[in-house]
Design a protein around this motif. Structure first.
Motif, short mmCIF file in Angstrom:
data_model
loop_
_atom_site.label_atom_id
_atom_site.label_comp_id
_atom_site.label_asym_id
_atom_site.label_seq_id
_atom_site.Cartn_x
_atom_site.Cartn_y
_atom_site.Cartn_z
N ALA A 117 15.07 36.92 64.30
CA ALA A 117 14.78 35.34 63.89
C ALA A 117 15.74 34.52 64.44
N ASP A 118 15.53 33.46 64.32
CA ASP A 118 16.68 32.43 64.62
C ASP A 118 16.14 31.13 63.93
N PRO A 119 16.90 30.88 62.72
CA PRO A 119 18.18 31.46 62.29
C PRO A 119 17.92 32.65 61.71
N THR A 120 18.85 33.60 61.23
CA THR A 120 18.75 34.64 60.59
C THR A 120 20.29 35.06 60.17
N TYR A 121 20.36 36.10 59.35
CA TYR A 121 21.90 36.62 59.01
C TYR A 121 22.39 37.33 60.56
N GLU A 122 23.65 36.73 60.73
CA GLU A 122 24.08 36.94 61.98
C GLU A 122 25.10 37.99 62.29
N GLY A 133 25.78 43.53 74.18
CA GLY A 133 24.42 43.76 74.20
C GLY A 133 23.79 42.31 74.07
N GLN A 134 22.51 41.97 74.74
CA GLN A 134 21.70 40.74 74.65
C GLN A 134 21.24 40.55 73.46
N TRP A 135 21.17 39.31 73.02
CA TRP A 135 20.58 38.80 71.70
C TRP A 135 19.44 38.01 71.83
N LYS A 136 18.22 38.42 71.66
CA LYS A 136 16.89 37.70 71.98
C LYS A 136 16.68 37.21 70.68
N LYS A 137 16.75 35.67 70.55
CA LYS A 137 16.59 34.82 69.35
C LYS A 137 15.13 34.36 69.47
N ILE A 138 14.24 34.62 68.41
CA ILE A 138 13.00 34.19 68.14
C ILE A 138 12.71 32.98 67.29
N PRO A 139 12.31 31.85 67.56
CA PRO A 139 12.23 30.78 66.55
C PRO A 139 11.20 31.17 65.42
N LEU A 140 11.56 30.55 64.37
CA LEU A 140 10.95 30.83 63.12
C LEU A 140 9.51 30.11 63.46
N THR A 141 8.55 30.46 62.44
CA THR A 141 7.54 29.77 62.26
C THR A 141 7.36 28.36 61.78
N ALA A 142 6.32 27.67 61.42
CA ALA A 142 6.30 26.13 61.16
C ALA A 142 6.84 26.24 59.41
N LEU A 146 9.81 34.49 59.64
CA LEU A 146 10.16 35.14 61.05
C LEU A 146 8.80 35.29 61.41
N ASP A 147 8.83 35.11 62.88
CA ASP A 147 7.49 35.06 63.62
C ASP A 147 7.53 36.51 64.34
N LEU A 148 6.60 37.29 63.37
CA LEU A 148 6.58 38.69 63.94
C LEU A 148 5.92 38.87 64.99
N ASP A 149 4.82 38.03 65.26
CA ASP A 149 4.15 38.33 66.40
C ASP A 149 4.84 37.89 67.62
N ALA A 150 5.70 36.99 67.69
CA ALA A 150 6.41 36.52 68.76
C ALA A 150 7.78 37.49 68.99
N MET A 151 8.10 38.10 68.08
CA MET A 151 9.30 39.23 68.11
C MET A 151 8.80 40.35 68.64
N THR A 159 14.96 46.95 75.01
CA THR A 159 15.11 46.61 73.64
C THR A 159 15.41 47.89 72.75
N THR A 160 16.53 47.99 72.06
CA THR A 160 16.96 49.06 71.36
C THR A 160 16.89 48.96 69.66
N LEU A 161 16.88 47.70 69.27
CA LEU A 161 16.76 47.45 67.89
C LEU A 161 15.99 46.13 67.59
N VAL A 162 15.19 46.02 66.74
CA VAL A 162 14.63 44.74 66.20
C VAL A 162 15.23 44.67 64.71
N TYR A 163 15.48 43.59 64.51
CA TYR A 163 16.35 43.36 63.19
C TYR A 163 15.45 42.50 62.48
N VAL A 164 15.19 42.74 61.08
CA VAL A 164 14.31 41.95 60.12
C VAL A 164 15.07 41.88 58.96
N CYS A 165 15.70 40.62 58.58
CA CYS A 165 16.00 40.21 57.32
C CYS A 165 15.22 39.63 56.34
#
Length: 366
Positions: A117-122, A133-142, A146-151, A159-165
């Protein structure tokens, strides 16, 4: 003496180089403006517990020994409570060590990317990025979750890892557990999911919101926890992660396992784990200070994101860096962010005297 180490520094502490920090000597050492309120680090100012502190004293007699058996004892206590086995757990000096191990492990594949997500714990994604590695940042919902669908849609062959805080830092929002669980069940079939539950103890029902049950059912998921928050161990440095045995072995290849944790800290963690009376009291004090903060913000005409943690995000009416600097001049340390086309302050929940110090300084600049 307080500040004896930081006062000797000739440059900013590494933590001050992270996003949102304004380095002011007065915030980290005895300077011209005494620090009245340390509200920039999401610590528990009420801990550790009396049992943990006594355990440290008692453990001093054994501190000349390497902590082999003490680590096993803590692992057994945690895994028994979680219905898992010792091969499902890895200990670290806070969750930071495990995060570093994950960054090293999951950047081994060429062109690897991590989704967050963006922002999240970095901490994890920034280390991942530092290792090319490449960091793909997904904006938060309104509503700043975290916008899980977009992630999920962002996952690709690299993609090797999905990070959820969860709860998320810095927004202090929490996901509906059923939705997160379904997400993890689907996504973990494609790629490893790392769920950072550093702030899970601040929720009304931590077990219902935790994804630990997915480890028990064999899913490709890593669940990280730390004693640094509600347990009050930010300076004692104890954390752990739970995953499948093969994943634990892989992570272990990139750590010193329990060898980075002192005997005294291991004993303290053993005493603190399951000390429900202390955790309940610390949580109540945190909630009292947070409600006071809410009232101060409302009185001054400020909105805020309702918090599920020990910190609160609220938009400010000036440049956020300047806002932090002005509070710093008044002996109050907080952090700033810019996202969603707004300037933000993140304030950690402190003791009531610290919250009152913030209130007095805030009223002067609000």
């Amino acid at each position: 003496a307080p500040g004896m180490f930081s006062s000797a520094l000739k440059r900013p502490l590494n933590i001050c180089q992270q996003p949102g920090y304004v380095y002011e000597p007065a915030l980290f050492a005895d300077g011209p403006v005494p620090l009245k309120a340390r509200l920039f680090a999401n610590e528990n100012p009420f801990g550790p517990s009396a049992k943990a502190k006594q355990a440290i004293v008692d453990a001093m007699a054994e501190s000349f020994r390497y902590p082999f058996e003490f680590a096993r004892d803590l692992q057994e206590k945690i895994t028994t409570a979680e219905g898992l086995k010792q091969e499902n757990i890895i200990l670290g000096a806070g969750s930071s060590e495990i995060i570093m191990a994950a960054a090293l492990l999951f950047t081994q594949k060429p062109n690897a990317n991590i989704i967050t997500a963006d922002p999240t714990y970095e901490d994890l994604p920034s280390k991942f990025s530092d290792m090319k590695g490449q960091w793909k940042k997904i904006p938060l919902t309104a509503d700043y979750k975290l916008d899980l669908d977009a992630m999920e849609k962002a996952i690709d062959a690299n993609t090797t890892l999905v990070y959820v805080c969860n709860p998320n830092n810095p927004t202090a929002t929490v996901l509906e557990p059923g939705k997160l669980r379904s997400f993890c069940e689907r996504v973990s079939q494609k790629v490893t999911v790392f769920v950072d539950e550093a702030y899970i103890d601040y929720l009304d029902d931590p077990k219902a919101n935790s994804m630990m049950d997915l480890v028990r059912t064999g899913k490709n998921i890593i669940v990280a926890r730390t004693f640094s928050k509600l347990h009050g161990f930010a300076g004692l440095r104890v954390g752990y992660a739970m995953a499948q045995p093969d994943m634990i072995k892989k992570l272990n290849d990139y750590t010193n396992a329990f060898a980075t944790i002192s005997t005294t800290s291991l004993h303290a963690a053993y005493a603190s784990y399951g000390d429900d009376a202390f955790l309940k009291e610390a949580l109540q004090k945190t909630m009292q200070s947070k409600e006071y903060l809410y009232s101060v913000l409302k009185k001054e005409g400020y909105e805020y994101i309702p918090s599920s943690t020990n910190f609160v995000m609220f938009p400010v009416k000036m440049d956020s860096r300047q806002f932090v600097q002005e509070l710093g001049k008044r002996g109050v340390g907080v952090r700033f962010w810019q996202f969603n086309k707004k300037e933000w302050c993140r304030i950690s929940i402190g003791r009531m005297d610290e919250m009152e110090a913030f209130a007095a300084a805030f009223k002067e600049i609000s």
